[in-house]
Structure formats: structure tokens, C-alpha cells
Design an enzyme around this catalytic site. Structure first.
Site, PDB file in Angstrom:
ATOM      1  N   GLU A   1       0.830  -1.213   0.000  1.00  0.00           N
ATOM      2  CA  GLU A   1       0.000   0.000   0.000  1.00  0.00           C
ATOM      3  C   GLU A   1       0.868   1.268   0.000  1.00  0.00           C
ATOM      4  O   GLU A   1       0.578   2.235   0.715  1.00  0.00           O
ATOM      5  CB  GLU A   1      -0.950   0.004   1.202  1.00  0.00           C
ATOM      6  CG  GLU A   1      -1.958  -1.128   1.186  1.00  0.00           C
ATOM      7  CD  GLU A   1      -3.003  -1.014   2.276  1.00  0.00           C
ATOM      8  OE1 GLU A   1      -4.183  -1.283   2.000  1.00  0.00           O
ATOM      9  OE2 GLU A   1      -2.637  -0.655   3.413  1.00  0.00           O
TER      10      GLU A   1
ATOM     11  N   GLU B   1      -6.727  -7.435  -0.684  1.00  0.00           N
ATOM     12  CA  GLU B   1      -7.271  -7.374   0.671  1.00  0.00           C
ATOM     13  C   GLU B   1      -8.759  -7.067   0.594  1.00  0.00           C
ATOM     14  O   GLU B   1      -9.155  -5.964   0.220  1.00  0.00           O
ATOM     15  CB  GLU B   1      -6.553  -6.307   1.516  1.00  0.00           C
ATOM     16  CG  GLU B   1      -5.101  -6.641   1.813  1.00  0.00           C
ATOM     17  CD  GLU B   1      -4.452  -5.646   2.773  1.00  0.00           C
ATOM     18  OE1 GLU B   1      -5.183  -4.834   3.395  1.00  0.00           O
ATOM     19  OE2 GLU B   1      -3.215  -5.668   2.903  1.00  0.00           O
TER      20      GLU B   1
END
Length: 616
Positions: free
Chosen positions: A190, A265
């Protein structure tokens, strides 16, 4: 429409079934070198479409003895893949000293997955977030002057490279193109939510390749950050989006108009932090989303499939300008399909039904293993105790307070001590206390300071004569997300001022509790307000899972048979600590508690069910 969709997906599903049926532990397939590639719309395993239905399990959060059982549960829900981070701070706790043993044996975790017929998506980014201490970074990085994590700063890159090369030795041979079961490997994590330096991302990629990760590499980011976090040429996976059209659009826009499509995710619930209500979301809210994602042929990784427990001192914390410091609980139950003990929940069963819908007619998933038995235990018989002042080590000396890092202490507690002239009143102020402090004058407790609540000051009335001032400071977890990761030292990080004057001449007693203190064979007199270490025995006829009920206690840490089970705090929402049967034995089990706030408490037993939702 549904029937046509099912027919279109049959190549995915047939290969998926093959993955479920093959047990490499008894098959020569274990030694087979596979190809794994990115097609225009599909992942291609040996040239055939593969839809990954994956769930995240972190080896560090599950007893090693339970890894295989959790894998079997994954198969029973219909998963064909497991996702996991790799945690730098457990593998290199001190610079140059590596640990891949016991519960840190990530290679064995991957091998067990292969034996159970599961693929693995590996996430060995040096930064993991994961509600984990310092986002997975080892504390000692902060002792290298000028080092900046998640950047191209030279010292950071050297430390990072040394680490990732060691990880490569463990895991690169387990990639599918070398006969293993690791399908693909994530670089960074991320990153678009933190920065946008494409050169830094390219450096990451080169390091991974040099470490032996020569298969498919990918990045993952939430929708708003994918532009900054994606490295051109790698697959851009998506976090937190489950609308098929949006997933495909985001990937196409960042991957030359093509797939394949992977939700790295997908969140079936959320984590908890101290002082805030337990997070739960009904399964019904997610059933249609997972149904549509699977129906669209998109690969998915549930974060988390099984949360487990963040044991020891490994919980992280969140902090940003718009919200207070938020240390996370030791329970990482996550309201996941598997609960903290690894048992199937209602969410597990409903997700299993959805996955079953997308399998060929007549195929039946493995039977769901029965829930593990749990017990109410006899009372712990505490036989030995020691006051905080009885377990202090030899101190370190400094004119000004030293941080944990300067003391070369990663976690736990430090008692800071100085002497001053009494007979006066004044405000005691600790600048940048991190994170929880208990103030004593001449051994008498006068108050607490809590970073969560913005408390850093206490009005004191000192008795006449020379006065001993003690401040016990707890590291409640380093920040694991955002820009404040760069400001993550612990303890008294700046200075202490009383009545307008800076206090100097400090002794620092380190209490990392990486090894339990040896206690004398007697019970020390309880000193009101002074933290205490209690040791006792839990006698069992037959080991089984249990949950230590600490709802009457104050704040502290529990060990059983040498295993640090994590922290408890009466403010909640977590009021129990999970004890896995695998760490218990028939007969006597040693229990140790370090209690900060209620030293007189001595009643402790295990109960059958967890209490994760009670705030005080």
C-alpha cells in the site's frame, strides 16, 4: 444469465477443483515445477486459468502446532490459496541476528500449506502495516541516525537489502517455478497511501529479484492510492474494493488495459483497539459481494480469514492529526470467518455456501472440522510474587532520560528514576511521553499519564527533604501506519520538567520482559499502587482451549508455560486472553502475570468463551 456465467467460468472452476483434490504430501506433484503467468484477463497456472480464492493467515499469530489445522479449515471453506505477510522485526530482532525458527519458521508454514494442497501468495514487503508493531520494522532501525524507512535513503536500503536477501534464502526456492507453491510475491505494501516515488518502488523490485524472487511480482493499494503505489510492469492489485466493474476498471487503467484481476485485501470485518467497541459486521453484509466477485472470475484474498492473536508486545497502533493514539488489542479475532481459536463462525459457514455455489454441480467441499473443545479451569494458585522494586535490574545512567531505543530495548517497560529537593508544589510535565506512565514519589503511587488521552502532566506536592521520583513507562505499541511511523521512539522521548525546571540525572531500569524475572519462593507483601509480578500454577487434568478471565484485573501481561500471551486492560473491549490447548499440558502449568494497576488482585481462572466486547 447465471447459467451462462457459470459456463464461462468453468476453466477456472475445474482447475480450482484440481487444486482442492490434489494433496501434494502424497503426490509427485509436490516436486513439479509449474509456470505461473499473467494472462490478459486470467492468472495462468501451467497455461490454464486459475482463480485464486485466498484467505490471509499470519504464521506469527497462530501457534506453530496449529498451522496445519488452520490450513484444513481453509480447505473446508473452499479456499485454494493462503496469503501471509513476512515480518521483519520477528526475523531480525537485532541487527544481523536472524531468526527463522519455531513460530517464526515461515518456510515450514509455506511447506505445510503445500502439503495441504494450498497455494501461497507471499507478502514479504519490509513494511506490512498489519496492526503490527512498527508496521513490521525492527525497532533498531531508529538507532541509525538519518535512516528513513520507506525511502531511498542509503542506510535504510542497506538494512532492507540484508534482510530481504535472508528472506530469499528461506522462501525463493518455494516458488512455483522452483517446485514450490508460492504463486506470486508482493513488493512494498500500500505504498501509494504513503508516497509516490517510482524509483523507490523500482529499487524494491530489483532487490526482490536479486533475492531470488524471479516469478510474478505485484503491488497492492486501495483505489485512491493505486496511481501512486503501482509500479508499471507489475500487476496492480486492489485493496478494499469488491465491485467487479470498479476492480476491473482500476486494474485496466493501470495495467495497459488488461488483467488479471486480484483483490489483495477484501475485508470481512475489522480490528480492535483499546477503549473502543469491538468491531463486528454480520456475514449477510458480505455474502452478495463475494458472490459477485467470484461470479466475475476475480481472484480474492480475505483479510483476515483467520486473525488469531497478536501475542507478546507485537501489537501496533494508529495515530494521525485528526485522531488520538490508538494502540491495538492483543486479540486479533477480526470477526473473521475463523475465530481467534480457529473455529468456524457463522461467517465461515455463509462464505462456504457462496463458494460452494461457484463449484461444479455435485462437488462437495471437505467436511468442516468440529470446533475445538474449551474449558473452564480451576483457579490459578499464585504461590510467588515480587514487587516492581524487587525485580529492577542494574540501571543505565544519563543526564537526560534515554529512549527505549537508546537503551537498545525493543519492547516492554522502563522505570525512570531521579532525585530532587522536596518541600514544594509544582506541575510535573513529560514532553512526548510514549505511551503510558505511572508516577511514584518515594515509592508511593501518585497518578498515571496516558498518551491516548493526551495526558502528559500531573500536579505534585513533594514532601520535605530529598525525594525519589520514579516514572514507569510502557511501550503500548509503535505506530504501524502513516507519516508518524517516522516518529516512533518510545519511553520519555524528550524531557521531564517539574515546577518549570528540567530534571536531570536519571537512572533507567530496563524491563523488556523478553525473559521472565526469577522470583523468590515467597509471596511479597502487596504495596498499594505498586506493580507486581505474580507466579502461580494452573493444574489441569486434560489440556483444552481456555480464555483467562482478566475482567477484574487492571492492566498488564500474561505468560503461560513461558509463552507471552499478550496484554490485557480493564478498559476493554477485550477482557479475556486466549490460551491455546497446544501450549498447555496435563498437570501443572506455570502462569505469570505482570499487573500494573491492581496489585492486590489474585483471582484468575480460564472460562469457556472469550469476552471481546465489554468496555469499562
Amino acid at each position: 444469465m447465471k447459467q451462462a456465467q457459470k459456463s464461462r467460468l468453468s476453466p477456472f472452476l475445474l482447475f480450482f477443483i484440481a487444486c482442492l483434490l490434489i494433496n501434494p504430501a502424497v503426490s509427485e506433484a509436490q516436486k513439479t515445477v509449474h509456470t505461473f503467468q499473467l494472462g490478459n484477463s486470467d492468472f495462468l497456472l501451467d497455461g490454464k486459468p486459475l482463480q485464486m480464492i485466498s484467505g490471509e493467515i499470519h504464521y506469527t499469530r497462530v501457534p506453530r502446532e496449529s498451522w496445519r489445522a488452520r490450513m484444513k479449515m481453509a480447505k473446508a471453506m473452499g479456499l485454494n490459496t493462503i496469503g501471509t505477510y513476512v515480518f521483519w522485526n520477528v526475523h531480525e530482532p537485532e541487527q544481523g541476528k536472524y531468526d527463522f525458527s519455531g513460530n517464526h519458521d515461515i518456510a515450514e508454514f509455506v511447506r505445510i500449506a503445500q502439503q495441504e494442497g494450498l497455494w501461497v501468495v507471499l507478502r514479504p514487503s519490509p513494511y506490512v502495516c498489519a496492526e503490527w508493531e512498527f508496521g513490521g520494522y525492527p525497532y533498531w532501525l531508529q538507532n541509525i541516525k538519518g535512516l528513513v524507512v520507506r525511502s531511498d535513503e542509503a542506510q535504510y536500503l542497506r538494512a532492507y537489502k540484508n534482510y530481504i536477501m535472508e528472506v530469499g534464502k528461506q522462501l525463493a526456492p518455494l516458488q512455483v517455478n522452483h517446485g514450490g507453491n508460492i504463486l506470486m510475491v508482493q513488493i512494498e505494501n500500500e505504498y501509494g497511501s504513503f508516497g509516490k516515488d517510482k524509483d523507490y518502488l523500482e529499487t524494491n523490485r530489483k532487490m526482490f529479484v536479486e533475492a531470488g524472487f524471479d516469478g510474478v511480482l505485484y503491488t497492492c493499494d486501495p483505489a485512491e492510492a493505486i496511481k501512486d503505489g503501482h509500479l508499471p510492469g507489475l500487476l496492480p492489485a486492489i485493496n478494499g474494493v469488491d465491485q467487479p466493474a470498479k476492480v476491473k476498471r482500476l486494474v485496466n487503467e493501470n495495467h495497459n488495459g488488461r488483467g488479471p484481476y486480484y483483490i489483495a485485501e477484501w475485508y470481512p470485518a475489522w480490528f480492535d483497539w483499546w477503549g473502543t467497541a469491538h468491531h463486528t459486521v454480520p456475514a449477510e453484509k458480505y455474502v452478495s459481494a463475494i458472490d459477485s466477485v467470484l461470479g466475475a472470475g476475480i481472484s480474492i484474498n480475505m483479510y483476515m480469514f483467520h486473525g488469531g492473536s497478536t501475542r507478546g508486545f507485537m501489537n501496533g497502533a494508529n495515530f494521525k492529526d485528526t485522531s488520538p493514539y490508538e494502540p491495538q488489542t492483543s486479540s486479533y479475532d477480526y470477526d473473521a470467518p475463523l475465530d481467534e481459536a480457529g473455529n468456524a463462525t457463522d461467517k465461515f459457514m455463509k462464505f462456504r455456501e457462496v463458494i460452494q455455489k461457484h463449484l461444479p454441480q455435485g462437488f462437495v467441499l471437505p467436511e468442516v472440522p468440529k470446533a475445538k473443545p474449551s474449558i473452564t479451569t480451576p483457579m490459578v494458585k499464585f504461590t510467588t510474587s515480587a514487587s516492581l522494586y524487587d525485580v529492577l535490574p542494574v540501571p543505565k545512567l544519563s543526564a537526560r532520560p534515554l529512549t527505549f531505543e537508546r537503551m537498545k530495548q525493543a519492547y516492554g517497560y522502563v522505570l525512570y528514576r531521579t532525585t530532587l529537593n522536596g518541600g514544594k508544589r509544582g506541575l510535573l510535565k513529560i514532553k512526548e511521553l510514549r505511551d503510558y506512565g505511572i508516577v511514584f514519589v518515594n515509592g508511593k503511587r501518585l497518578g498515571t499519564l496516558d498518551r491516548r488521552l493526551g495526558q502528559d502532566s500531573l500536579e505534585l506536592h513533594l514532601p520535605a527533604g530529598k525525594v525519589t521520583l520514579d516514572i514507569l513507562v510502557e511501550n503500548m505499541g509503535r505506530i504501524n501506519f502513516g507519516i508518524y511511523m517516522l516518529q516512533n521512539t518510545k519511553g520519555i522521548t524528550e524531557k521531564v520538567v517539574f515546577a518549570g525546571q528540567e530534571l536531570k540525572g536519571w537512572k533507567m531500569f530496563g524491563l523488556p520482559f523478553d525473559h521472565l524475572p526469577s522470583l523468590k519462593a515467597k509471596v511479597t507483601k502487596v504495596i498499594p499502587g505498586v506493580p507486581i509480578v505474580r507466579k502461580g500454577v494452573l493444574t489441569l487434568d486434560k489440556p483444552a482451549d481456555t480464555y483467562l478471565d482478566l475482567s477484574k484485573w487492571g492492566k498488564g501481561v500474561v505468560w503461560i508455560n513461558g509463552h507471552n500471551l499478550g496484554k490485557y486492560w480493564e478498559i476493554g473491549p477485550q477482557q479475556t486472553i486466549y490460551v491455546p490447548a497446544e501450549w498447555l499440558k496435563r498437570g501443572e502449568n506455570e502462569v505469570v502475570v505482570f499487573e500494573l494497576n491492581k496489585p492486590g488482585q489474585s483471582v484468575l481462572r480460564g472460562i469457556e468463551k472469550p469476552v471481546l466486547n465489554k468496555l469499562k
